[in-house]
Design a protein around this motif. Structure first.
Motif, short mmCIF file in Angstrom:
data_model
loop_
_atom_site.label_atom_id
_atom_site.label_comp_id
_atom_site.label_asym_id
_atom_site.label_seq_id
_atom_site.Cartn_x
_atom_site.Cartn_y
_atom_site.Cartn_z
N GLU A 1 53.76 -21.67 22.27
CA GLU A 1 53.88 -20.63 23.30
C GLU A 1 53.43 -19.27 22.77
N ASN A 2 53.77 -19.00 21.50
CA ASN A 2 53.32 -17.76 20.89
C ASN A 2 51.79 -17.69 20.85
N LEU A 3 51.18 -18.81 20.52
CA LEU A 3 49.71 -18.85 20.47
C LEU A 3 49.12 -18.60 21.86
N VAL A 4 49.71 -19.25 22.86
CA VAL A 4 49.22 -19.10 24.23
C VAL A 4 49.26 -17.63 24.65
N LEU A 5 50.29 -16.90 24.19
CA LEU A 5 50.38 -15.46 24.51
C LEU A 5 49.13 -14.70 24.05
N GLY A 6 48.62 -15.10 22.89
CA GLY A 6 47.43 -14.42 22.35
C GLY A 6 46.17 -14.71 23.16
N GLY A 7 46.20 -15.80 23.93
CA GLY A 7 45.02 -16.15 24.72
C GLY A 7 45.31 -16.11 26.20
N TYR A 8 46.20 -15.17 26.59
CA TYR A 8 46.66 -15.12 27.99
C TYR A 8 45.53 -14.92 28.98
N GLY B 1 42.36 -22.17 31.27
CA GLY B 1 43.17 -23.25 30.69
C GLY B 1 42.45 -24.05 29.63
N ARG B 2 41.20 -24.42 29.90
CA ARG B 2 40.43 -25.25 29.00
C ARG B 2 40.18 -24.56 27.66
N GLU B 3 39.73 -23.29 27.77
CA GLU B 3 39.40 -22.54 26.56
C GLU B 3 40.65 -22.27 25.73
N ARG B 4 41.75 -22.03 26.45
CA ARG B 4 43.01 -21.76 25.76
C ARG B 4 43.43 -22.99 24.94
N LYS B 5 43.23 -24.15 25.55
CA LYS B 5 43.59 -25.40 24.88
C LYS B 5 42.72 -25.62 23.64
N ASP B 6 41.42 -25.39 23.81
CA ASP B 6 40.49 -25.57 22.69
C ASP B 6 40.82 -24.64 21.54
N ARG B 7 41.11 -23.39 21.90
CA ARG B 7 41.41 -22.41 20.87
C ARG B 7 42.72 -22.73 20.16
#
Ligand code: ATP
Length: 241
Positions: free
Chosen positions: A98-105, A109-115
């Motif tokens: 969840e912390n990582l997802v915050l950085g890619g808010y 969705g797809r790019e966030r998952k890849d990153r």
């Protein structure tokens, strides 16, 4: 070639009289890593915050040849300037993922998952704790998470504020080795704030020395490979004021 970052005559004031940074100039060529070294209070964090647009400053900062005057912090992030603050400001109650997802808010969705996958690949220490609470991570792992969260934004310039703070030397080496791998794989530019000259040399191309808000010296990592030159830099630039 245009520098990725160009800082020219930068000054930072806190209130009318307290000047934290005075007339500092340096450049980060594309894909290069530059260190800002100096004791506590030398002005390093103030320079980083000014580049990130988090505090007002005088002088000129340009990114990719474009003057950033008047560009808000949020827009600077979008252009690729990402600040990783000292003290590992992660959200302790949330999971690592969840912390990582915050950085890619701002990503789809797809790019966030890849990153997220890319970052977890880069930091295996935190990958197997991805669904656990962030507060369970060790200091070194929290630092990896903070850097990983910065990478989630897709930076072109990473501003890293004392990633070694509070870490045992072995962990610092591990974090720096990982940063070295990142720079080998991408053309990411990095400004690294540090107090430790020898550790900084593992990662940096150019090292700038600050004292009392002013730039007092500049050496290339190549020059500092010579141990006498290194000792001189430590004595002259990082010694007692
Ligand atoms: P550190 O490693 O301790 O963070 P630094 O080299 O990053 O040190 P800065 O944090 O940029 O230095 O601080 C430079 C000077 O500005 C110091 O004298 C500090 O006391 C002062 N300063 C920093 N932040 C503020 C603030 N918010 N208000 C007033 N003065 C400040």
């Amino acid at each position: 070639m245009t520098d990725l970052l160009n800082v020219s005559g930068l000054s930072v004031f806190y209130g009318a009289k307290a000047q934290a940074v005075e007339n500092v100039s340096f450049a980060v060529p594309s894909g290069k890593v530059v260190a800002l070294l100096g004791a506590n209070g030398a002005g390093k964090t103030s320079i980083m915050k000014a580049i990130a647009g988090l505090i007002p400053a005088r002088g000129a900062i340009s990114f990719d040849g474009v003057d950033l005057a008047g560009t808000p912090a949020r827009e600077r992030v979008k252009r690729g300037i990402v600040y990783v603050p000292e003290g590992r400001e992660i959200v302790r109650e949330m999971t690592v993922r969840e912390n990582l997802v915050l950085g890619g808010y701002h990503l789809g969705g797809r790019e966030r998952k890849d990153r997220t996958a890319m970052v977890l690949d880069l930091f295996p220490e935190i990958a197997n704790k991805a669904d656990g609470a962030a507060w369970r991570l060790s200091g070194g792992e929290q630092q990896m998470l903070a850097i990983g969260r910065g990478l989630m934004a897709g930076p072109r310039l990473l501003l890293l504020d004392e990633p070694s703070l509070g870490l045992a030397p072995m962990l610092v080496r591990r974090v720096f080795d990982r940063l070295r791998a990142i720079r080998q794989e991408t053309d990411l530019g990095i400004v690294l704030v540090e107090q430790n000259l020898v550790m900084s040399m593992r990662l940096c191309d150019d090292l700038y020395f600050l004292r009392g808000g002013m730039l007092v010296g500049h050496r290339s990592a190549e020059e500092l490979k010579d141990s006498a030159a290194r000792q001189e830099a430590i004595d002259v630039y990082l010694g007692a004021a």
